[in-house]
Motif scaffolding. Sequence first.
Motif, PDB file in Angstrom:
ATOM      1  N   PHE A   1       0.820  -1.208   0.000  1.00 49.83           N
ATOM      2  CA  PHE A   1       0.000   0.000   0.000  1.00 49.83           C
ATOM      3  C   PHE A   1       0.859   1.265   0.000  1.00 49.83           C
ATOM      4  O   PHE A   1       1.866   1.358   0.707  1.00 49.83           O
ATOM      5  CB  PHE A   1      -0.925   0.021   1.221  1.00 49.83           C
ATOM      6  N   LEU A   2       0.403   2.236  -0.791  1.00 50.69           N
ATOM      7  CA  LEU A   2       1.048   3.541  -0.870  1.00 50.69           C
ATOM      8  C   LEU A   2       0.108   4.665  -0.446  1.00 50.69           C
ATOM      9  O   LEU A   2       0.560   5.752  -0.099  1.00 50.69           O
ATOM     10  CB  LEU A   2       1.546   3.794  -2.293  1.00 50.69           C
ATOM     11  N   ALA A   3      -1.189   4.423  -0.503  1.00 50.43           N
ATOM     12  CA  ALA A   3      -2.187   5.418  -0.100  1.00 50.43           C
ATOM     13  C   ALA A   3      -3.506   4.702   0.095  1.00 50.43           C
ATOM     14  O   ALA A   3      -3.736   3.623  -0.453  1.00 50.43           O
ATOM     15  CB  ALA A   3      -2.345   6.510  -1.166  1.00 50.43           C
ATOM     16  N   GLY A   4      -4.385   5.306   0.900  1.00 54.79           N
ATOM     17  CA  GLY A   4      -5.703   4.726   1.120  1.00 54.79           C
ATOM     18  C   GLY A   4      -6.603   5.703   1.833  1.00 54.79           C
ATOM     19  O   GLY A   4      -6.183   6.794   2.220  1.00 54.79           O
ATOM     20  N   TYR A   5      -7.858   5.315   2.002  1.00 52.65           N
ATOM     21  CA  TYR A   5      -8.829   6.158   2.696  1.00 52.65           C
ATOM     22  C   TYR A   5      -8.451   6.221   4.179  1.00 52.65           C
ATOM     23  O   TYR A   5      -8.921   5.429   4.993  1.00 52.65           O
ATOM     24  CB  TYR A   5     -10.231   5.566   2.578  1.00 52.65           C
ATOM     25  N   GLY A   6      -7.569   7.130   4.509  1.00 52.98           N
ATOM     26  CA  GLY A   6      -7.150   7.242   5.897  1.00 52.98           C
ATOM     27  C   GLY A   6      -6.070   6.261   6.291  1.00 52.98           C
ATOM     28  O   GLY A   6      -5.604   6.266   7.426  1.00 52.98           O
ATOM     29  N   ILE A   7      -5.647   5.396   5.358  1.00 53.60           N
ATOM     30  CA  ILE A   7      -4.612   4.416   5.667  1.00 53.60           C
ATOM     31  C   ILE A   7      -3.242   5.087   5.601  1.00 53.60           C
ATOM     32  O   ILE A   7      -2.910   5.725   4.606  1.00 53.60           O
ATOM     33  CB  ILE A   7      -4.672   3.225   4.684  1.00 53.60           C
ATOM     34  N   GLU A   8      -2.473   4.951   6.648  1.00 49.87           N
ATOM     35  CA  GLU A   8      -1.156   5.558   6.705  1.00 49.87           C
ATOM     36  C   GLU A   8      -0.096   4.575   6.194  1.00 49.87           C
ATOM     37  O   GLU A   8      -0.042   3.442   6.643  1.00 49.87           O
ATOM     38  CB  GLU A   8      -0.843   5.970   8.144  1.00 49.87           C
ATOM     39  N   CYS A   9       0.699   5.034   5.240  1.00 53.86           N
ATOM     40  CA  CYS A   9       1.709   4.173   4.611  1.00 53.86           C
ATOM     41  C   CYS A   9       3.037   4.913   4.528  1.00 53.86           C
ATOM     42  O   CYS A   9       3.704   4.898   3.488  1.00 53.86           O
ATOM     43  CB  CYS A   9       1.258   3.774   3.204  1.00 53.86           C
ATOM     44  N   ASP A  10       3.418   5.591   5.591  1.00 56.86           N
ATOM     45  CA  ASP A  10       4.556   6.515   5.548  1.00 56.86           C
ATOM     46  C   ASP A  10       5.853   5.842   5.109  1.00 56.86           C
ATOM     47  O   ASP A  10       6.583   6.361   4.254  1.00 56.86           O
ATOM     48  CB  ASP A  10       4.752   7.175   6.911  1.00 56.86           C
ATOM     49  N   GLU A  11       6.180   4.689   5.687  1.00 60.01           N
ATOM     50  CA  GLU A  11       7.430   4.015   5.358  1.00 60.01           C
ATOM     51  C   GLU A  11       7.420   3.517   3.919  1.00 60.01           C
ATOM     52  O   GLU A  11       8.418   3.623   3.197  1.00 60.01           O
ATOM     53  CB  GLU A  11       7.684   2.858   6.323  1.00 60.01           C
TER      54      GLU A  11
END
Length: 263
Positions: free
Chosen positions: A97-107
């Motif tokens: 994952f790189l982006a999502g509805y409120g999903i954090e994928c910082d690393e």
Amino acid sequence: MEPKKAPLKQNRSTFDKIFDALIDWVEARNIQFSKVGNPPIYDNSLFPWAEEIEKDWKKIRLELEDVLKDREDLPSFHEITKEVETITTDSHWKTFFLAGYGIECDENRRRCPETIKALGKIPGMKTAMFSILSEGKHIPAHRGPYNGVLRYHLGLVVPEPREQCRIRVHDEFYSWSEGKGVIFDDSFDHEVWNDTPGVRVVLFVDFQRPERGFGHWLNSLVINLAKHTPYLKEANKNQKEWEKKFYANKKKKEAPEKVGAGR
């Protein structure tokens, strides 16, 4: 538009049922106010940014190759988003994952700067990930939960014979090509096959359907509300936990190598 099939999530709370009723009404408005019509698979010329993304595909592929070094440790889709357990429960559909509805994928995002730069060219981008299908994987017929977003797949790794690596959307079929994208409406019944001996990877993106006036406002409202649904909150929690564990283990593995290199 074809009749709806049951959504992915089966055990639905009272909130889910109320939200579903709202979705049914809004979906009709999304079609009414759509700037791009309502076909199962779109002509890419309706979305000028698609050609720009394709120009960057080799940069994206290069970052993917680094990610695939950790393929065995990547999470299966159902480990992050539990509702897809109705269509897959094995380890043959991996995600990054790189982006999502409120999903954090910082690393994950820090690891793929060129991909993130390309995603910034997509108006209304909501979800993005590398979608990795193992050889022989079949995703059975299902439909997405909401037609207010459309889906984009950019072919990054497509094994031969590519005709056996395909998707059906309603009554239309498409076989991926490396460096080429396809845009479709996943709220239509669709099904995926990788009947090749190799791994298939696409950049998988959901973006907000282009709409006029009231339709755009209403759709934006629903999409913003979606971030607060229990299953998306759970997905965010699962992703954060996976990232924390994965990158901690990765640092431990790399630490002895760095010490040895310094001797």
